[in-house]
Design an enzyme around this catalytic site. Structure first.
Site, PDB file in Angstrom:
ATOM      1  N   ALA A 117      33.123  42.377  46.357  1.00  0.00           N
ATOM      2  CA  ALA A 117      34.403  42.782  45.750  1.00  0.00           C
ATOM      3  C   ALA A 117      34.805  44.208  46.112  1.00  0.00           C
ATOM      4  O   ALA A 117      35.902  44.642  45.762  1.00  0.00           O
ATOM      5  CB  ALA A 117      34.323  42.640  44.223  1.00  0.00           C
ATOM      6  N   LYS A 139      40.394  45.346  45.297  1.00  0.00           N
ATOM      7  CA  LYS A 139      40.135  46.785  45.337  1.00  0.00           C
ATOM      8  C   LYS A 139      40.396  47.378  46.716  1.00  0.00           C
ATOM      9  O   LYS A 139      41.013  48.432  46.820  1.00  0.00           O
ATOM     10  CB  LYS A 139      38.690  47.090  44.929  1.00  0.00           C
ATOM     11  CG  LYS A 139      38.078  46.134  43.925  1.00  0.00           C
ATOM     12  CD  LYS A 139      38.444  46.428  42.498  1.00  0.00           C
ATOM     13  CE  LYS A 139      38.239  45.194  41.670  1.00  0.00           C
ATOM     14  NZ  LYS A 139      37.659  45.295  40.402  1.00  0.00           N
ATOM     15  N   TRP A 165      28.307  41.974  35.975  1.00  0.00           N
ATOM     16  CA  TRP A 165      29.716  41.960  35.525  1.00  0.00           C
ATOM     17  C   TRP A 165      29.850  40.856  34.473  1.00  0.00           C
ATOM     18  O   TRP A 165      29.443  39.715  34.726  1.00  0.00           O
ATOM     19  CB  TRP A 165      30.576  41.663  36.752  1.00  0.00           C
ATOM     20  CG  TRP A 165      32.049  41.566  36.528  1.00  0.00           C
ATOM     21  CD1 TRP A 165      32.844  42.434  35.835  1.00  0.00           C
ATOM     22  CD2 TRP A 165      32.914  40.533  37.037  1.00  0.00           C
ATOM     23  NE1 TRP A 165      34.147  42.018  35.891  1.00  0.00           N
ATOM     24  CE2 TRP A 165      34.220  40.856  36.623  1.00  0.00           C
ATOM     25  CE3 TRP A 165      32.719  39.388  37.809  1.00  0.00           C
ATOM     26  CZ2 TRP A 165      35.326  40.061  36.949  1.00  0.00           C
ATOM     27  CZ3 TRP A 165      33.802  38.616  38.136  1.00  0.00           C
ATOM     28  CH2 TRP A 165      35.092  38.952  37.704  1.00  0.00           C
TER      29      TRP A 165
END
Ligand code: LMR
Length: 396
Positions: free
Chosen positions: A213, A246, A130
């Site tokens: 995440a 999320k 990322w």
């Protein structure tokens, strides 16, 4: 004072949302920023979150400060959700959870903690990773290095090269791993590879930093932390960063946590107080709202069940979209291999397209993916698959 500053380039991921918003086309497809989207293309407020919001608002009696460690109910919920109550470190009082402003805040705090004691320790990040990982960790003053992880052309993990690289790291180097739903590749390690990796981490005395995440969006809430739990149970010390963006859909509420697992309760307590010191210096305390919602959902059997059910639906929908996209690509591009998309998990897959193709997708076909050709599977709702496939047929 600031005359010397030049304009800073737009963020590679957040910038896509701005470009998408500015595109007047009615055929545009947003597979850029990693947010869940439903069939209508919306990022919904989850039902349990809506109900908890009403309850929190009704029960709230003050807006006075939280402690620096955040909302205690939230911290307990995250400990249980991520590590589980029977984890040896939890049972023995060697784990501590501290609420942070989102997963980014958790990563920054973890990086500051490392920097406090070992400023020269390198942080090893997967190649690719990322884009905000090197920015966040480097921004805290740490040096980042890249370990081989995934080959976007052959669409395979580079596990042997990864192990060979990790063998060269000095003891105390930080190893950032994503326990499930790897961003940006969607390719996770297989069980036997996790076993080998845990053995290497122990033998080489590396410090794992597990960035979680997407818990619940890969295989399931428990399955997605299976190897995280194994790793944290087996190594002497470990850091975990958690995002509720999320899996609770709390993106803008900035709700996350950092977990430290240490050798002894005394050591863990010392780290806890230092994390609080670092937080106090940077932002004093995290915002309460998202954490209060998570704590409320977790404490109520009905809300928790509703949340899990909706999350299960989101995960199943991602898996279905993956299968549909892989099938559509196989039918339209017979010579090309896209079956990896159905085999991967979570929100992302990396298409392995050249930058020029990514640019043409955007310019000529109004399809907005990340610059590295990462697509957000959830963005393919409605006729998104058709449009993406048609564009790829033209361009590849
Ligand atoms: C993403 O990877 O798209 C998300 O995690 C959003 C972000 O902050 O980059």
């Amino acid at each position: 004072m600031f005359e010397s500053l030049k304009a800073f380039p737009t963020d590679p991921i957040l910038g896509i949302s701005a470009a998408y918003a500015a595109d007047a086309s009615t055929d545009k497809v947003d597979v850029g920023v990693g947010v869940y989207r439903d069939e209508t293309g919306q990022t919904p407020v989850m039902k349990a979150v809506r109900l908890a919001t009403a309850r929190v608002a009704a029960a709230e009696t003050t807006k006075s400060y939280l402690p620096t460690s955040g909302n205690a109910g939230f911290n307990r919920a995250i400990t249980e959700l991520v590590l589980g109550l029977s984890h040896p470190a939890v049972v023995e009082g060697r784990a501590v959870t501290l609420q942070t402003p989102g997963g980014c805040g958790a990563l920054r705090l973890a990086a500051d903690l490392v920097h406090l004691v070992a400023p020269l320790s390198p942080v090893a990040l997967s190649a690719p990773t990322w884009p905000n990982h090197p920015a966040l960790l480097g921004g805290a003053g740490l040096t980042t290095v890249a370990y081989p992880y995934y080959d976007a052309v052959s669409r395979t993990l580079r596990f042997d090269a990864m192990l060979a690289f990790l063998e060269t790291l000095p003891p105390g180097a930080v190893l950032l791993l994503q326990p499930s739903c790897h961003n940006p590749t969607g390719a996770d390690l297989a069980p036997a590879q996790w076993e080998e990796l845990i053995a290497l981490v122990k033998r080489r005395s590396l410090l794992p930093l597990l960035d979680l995440a997407y818990q619940g969006l890969g295989e399931g809430l428990e399955a997605d932390v299976h190897w995280l739990r194994r790793m944290t149970a087996e190594v002497p010390e470990c850091l975990v960063t958690v995002s509720c963006s999320k899996n609770f859909g709390l993106y803008r509420e900035r709700t996350g946590a950092v977990i430290y697992v240490g050798r002894s309760p005394v050591e863990t307590q010392a780290v806890h107080t230092n994390l609080m010191m670092l937080a106090r210096r940077m932002y004093s305390m995290p915002p309460d709202h998202g954490a209060a919602l998570v704590a409320t959902i977790w404490a109520d059997a009905e809300l928790r069940a509703a949340w899990q059910q909706e999350l299960d639906g989101m995960r199943e929908r991602l898996a279905r979209l993956r299968r549909e996209l892989a099938t559509a690509l196989a039918a339209s591009l017979p010579g090309q291999e896209y079956s990896f998309i159905a085999a991967q998990r979570g929100m992302f897959s990396l298409l392995g397209l050249a930058p020029g193709v990514v640019e043409a997708l955007r310019r000529d076909h109004h399809v907005y993916c990340a610059p590295d050709s990462r697509i957000n599977i959830a963005g393919l709702s409605g006729i998104g698959i058709e449009r993406l496939v048609a564009a790829l047929v033209r361009l590849t």
